[in-house]
Design a protein around this motif. Structure first.
Motif, short mmCIF file in Angstrom:
data_model
loop_
_atom_site.label_atom_id
_atom_site.label_comp_id
_atom_site.label_asym_id
_atom_site.label_seq_id
_atom_site.Cartn_x
_atom_site.Cartn_y
_atom_site.Cartn_z
N TRP A 203 7.44 14.00 19.53
CA TRP A 203 8.68 13.37 20.01
C TRP A 203 8.51 11.85 20.23
N VAL A 204 8.06 11.15 19.19
CA VAL A 204 7.74 9.72 19.32
C VAL A 204 9.02 8.88 19.33
N TYR B 9 -2.76 9.92 12.66
CA TYR B 9 -1.85 10.60 13.60
C TYR B 9 -1.33 11.89 12.98
N ILE C 36 1.97 11.66 0.48
CA ILE C 36 1.93 10.68 1.58
C ILE C 36 1.17 11.21 2.80
N ALA D 270 0.88 -1.19 0.00
CA ALA D 270 0.00 0.00 0.00
C ALA D 270 0.91 1.23 0.00
N ASP D 271 1.25 1.70 -1.21
CA ASP D 271 2.21 2.79 -1.36
C ASP D 271 1.48 4.12 -1.37
N PHE D 272 1.77 4.94 -0.37
CA PHE D 272 1.04 6.21 -0.19
C PHE D 272 1.41 7.27 -1.23
N THR D 273 2.36 6.99 -2.10
CA THR D 273 2.57 7.93 -3.22
C THR D 273 1.54 7.64 -4.32
N ALA E 235 0.99 5.29 8.47
CA ALA E 235 2.00 5.62 7.43
C ALA E 235 2.14 7.13 7.33
N ALA E 236 3.36 7.58 7.12
CA ALA E 236 3.59 9.02 6.96
C ALA E 236 4.98 9.25 6.39
N THR F 27 0.50 14.13 18.16
CA THR F 27 1.47 13.75 19.18
C THR F 27 2.81 14.42 18.93
P1 NDP Z 1 7.74 6.10 11.16
O1 NDP Z 1 8.59 6.90 10.23
O2 NDP Z 1 8.39 5.16 12.12
O3 NDP Z 1 6.66 5.28 10.35
C1 NDP Z 1 6.07 5.76 9.19
C2 NDP Z 1 5.77 4.58 8.32
O4 NDP Z 1 5.28 5.08 7.07
C3 NDP Z 1 7.02 3.74 8.01
O5 NDP Z 1 6.72 2.38 8.15
C4 NDP Z 1 7.31 4.11 6.56
O6 NDP Z 1 7.89 3.05 5.84
C5 NDP Z 1 5.90 4.34 6.06
N1 NDP Z 1 5.94 5.03 4.79
C6 NDP Z 1 6.80 5.98 4.34
N2 NDP Z 1 6.54 6.28 3.07
C7 NDP Z 1 5.48 5.50 2.69
C8 NDP Z 1 4.76 5.32 1.50
N3 NDP Z 1 5.07 6.00 0.38
N4 NDP Z 1 3.74 4.43 1.48
C9 NDP Z 1 3.42 3.71 2.58
N5 NDP Z 1 4.10 3.81 3.74
C10 NDP Z 1 5.10 4.71 3.79
O7 NDP Z 1 6.85 7.16 11.95
P2 NDP Z 1 6.11 7.04 13.34
O8 NDP Z 1 5.59 5.65 13.54
O9 NDP Z 1 6.94 7.66 14.37
O10 NDP Z 1 4.88 8.03 13.05
C11 NDP Z 1 3.52 7.62 13.14
C12 NDP Z 1 2.66 8.86 13.02
O11 NDP Z 1 2.96 9.77 14.08
C13 NDP Z 1 2.84 9.64 11.72
O12 NDP Z 1 1.60 10.12 11.30
C14 NDP Z 1 3.72 10.82 12.14
O13 NDP Z 1 3.51 11.93 11.30
C15 NDP Z 1 3.22 11.06 13.54
N6 NDP Z 1 4.20 11.72 14.40
C16 NDP Z 1 5.45 11.19 14.56
C17 NDP Z 1 6.37 11.85 15.36
C18 NDP Z 1 7.75 11.31 15.55
O14 NDP Z 1 8.51 11.90 16.35
N7 NDP Z 1 8.15 10.22 14.87
C19 NDP Z 1 6.03 13.09 16.07
C20 NDP Z 1 4.67 13.53 15.84
C21 NDP Z 1 3.81 12.86 15.05
P3 NDP Z 1 9.50 3.00 5.69
O15 NDP Z 1 10.03 2.88 7.08
O16 NDP Z 1 9.69 1.80 4.83
O17 NDP Z 1 9.87 4.30 5.05
#
Ligand code: NDP
Length: 294
Positions: free
Chosen positions: A149-150, A98, A76, A34-37, A58-59, A147
């Protein structure tokens, strides 16, 4: 409950696989399937699964990289969540999503509530805000959790990096003018599961909420806490407390500007869902104990 989990391999996605499991049947995807692009591809998956609950973890979270690829970040963080939201509205499904403190400009010193004015400083913050707006505009039932600083036990994180550097170097410089609350991916996932279950019986509680651990700190005090904790556990630490040097953000220029005040008020979430949130130090200590195998 039929649940679709997107972004299953990220920090939060990984913990959601555990926390959502007792609620029902989970279909989970990562970027490979499931590619978010590609918003249409993801929308097709939603239509095929016909979930009652969609959880999107995903983000595009590479905050500095997003400055040089705004179109990818927008696809994304905004376009695909918007496409998912339209499908959720059609299916009458709940969409959990999120977002971030980076939707704010970080001025002042007070914690911001959900009604505070947004003014992102970066492409990441702007595209995350657009994602929120598209979800709300779709009219679907939603739970948007902002949220900050995860960190997660799995993979690298700030605390683990500080521990490593503290054993390798004689001095550490750490930013002391950004204030926020380190929030565990496990806490986010557990609260998500609780909220999803609660929303099933009380759909009026849907909406936008702030969710961070209790308390606040700077990156500098966070580093000091982690290093002092490790020293007390008998870990080899080279850096002395006086050799952890507080520095302003201006000393570390980055492509994306970060908010200085990342404080988020969680009063609305606690009240609506009847929850307490642990102090950030408890979550970080637990993660460190697991990391060090104590
Ligand atoms: P991560 O970067 O750990 O996880 C994001 C996920 O999205 C990864 O598995 C990544 O895959 C995936 N991803 C990236 N590009 C694509 C794509 N094109 N299609 C599908 N999946 C994709 O982030 P977090 O778990 O920390 O973040 C979760 C949420 O919390 C997000 O909405 C983020 O914006 C929000 N958030 C995070 C913070 C932080 O400090 N991390 C702070 C505040 C909010 P891959 O690893 O393969 O790139």
């Amino acid at each position: 409950m039929n649940i679709l989990l997107l972004g299953k391999g990220g920090q939060v996605g990984w913990e959601l696989q555990r926390a959502l499991a007792p609620l029902g049947h989970i279909t989970a995807h990562d970027i490979d399937t499931a590619d978010f692009t590609q918003p249409d591809q993801v929308a097709t998956i939603v239509r095929a699964v016909r979930p009652q609950v969609i959880v999107n973890a995903a983000a595009h979270t590479a905050v500095d990289k997003a400055e040089s690829e705004p179109d990818v970040a927008r696809l994304i963080n905004a376009a695909t969540p918007g496409a998912i939201a339209k499908e959720a509205a059609q299916l009458n499904a709940l969409l959990v999503h999120y977002s971030t403190d980076y939707v704010f400009d970080g001025t002042g010193h007070a914690p911001r509530d959900e009604n505070a004015s947004t003014a992102p400083l970066s492409v990441y913050g702007q595209t995350k805000l657009e994602g929120e707006q598209q979800i709300i505009a779709s009219g679907c039932q939603h739970l948007i959790l902002r949220t900050s600083w995860v960190y997660a036990a799995r993979g690298g994180n700030f605390a683990k990096t500080m521990l490593r550097l503290a054993s390798e170097r004689d001095q550490l410089k750490v930013i002391n003018d950004q204030i926020g609350s380190p929030t565990g991916a496990d806490l986010l996932a557990d609260v998500t599961a609780h909220a999803v279950r609660t929303l099933y019986g009380s759909p009026a509680l849907a909406g936008l909420y702030h969710l961070v651990a209790d308390g606040e700190t700077s990156w500098y005090d966070y580093a000091r806490y982690v290093i002092e904790w490790a020293r007390k556990q008998g870990q080899a630490v080279r850096v002395q407390p006086e050799d952890i040097i507080p520095v302003p953000t201006t000393e570390y220029p980055t492509p994306a500007k970060r908010p200085l005040n990342s404080r988020l008020s969680t009063a609305k979430l606690k009240q609506a869902f009847g929850l307490q949130l642990q102090h950030w130090q408890q979550g970080v200590e637990r993660m460190l104990i697991e990391h060090l195998g104590k």
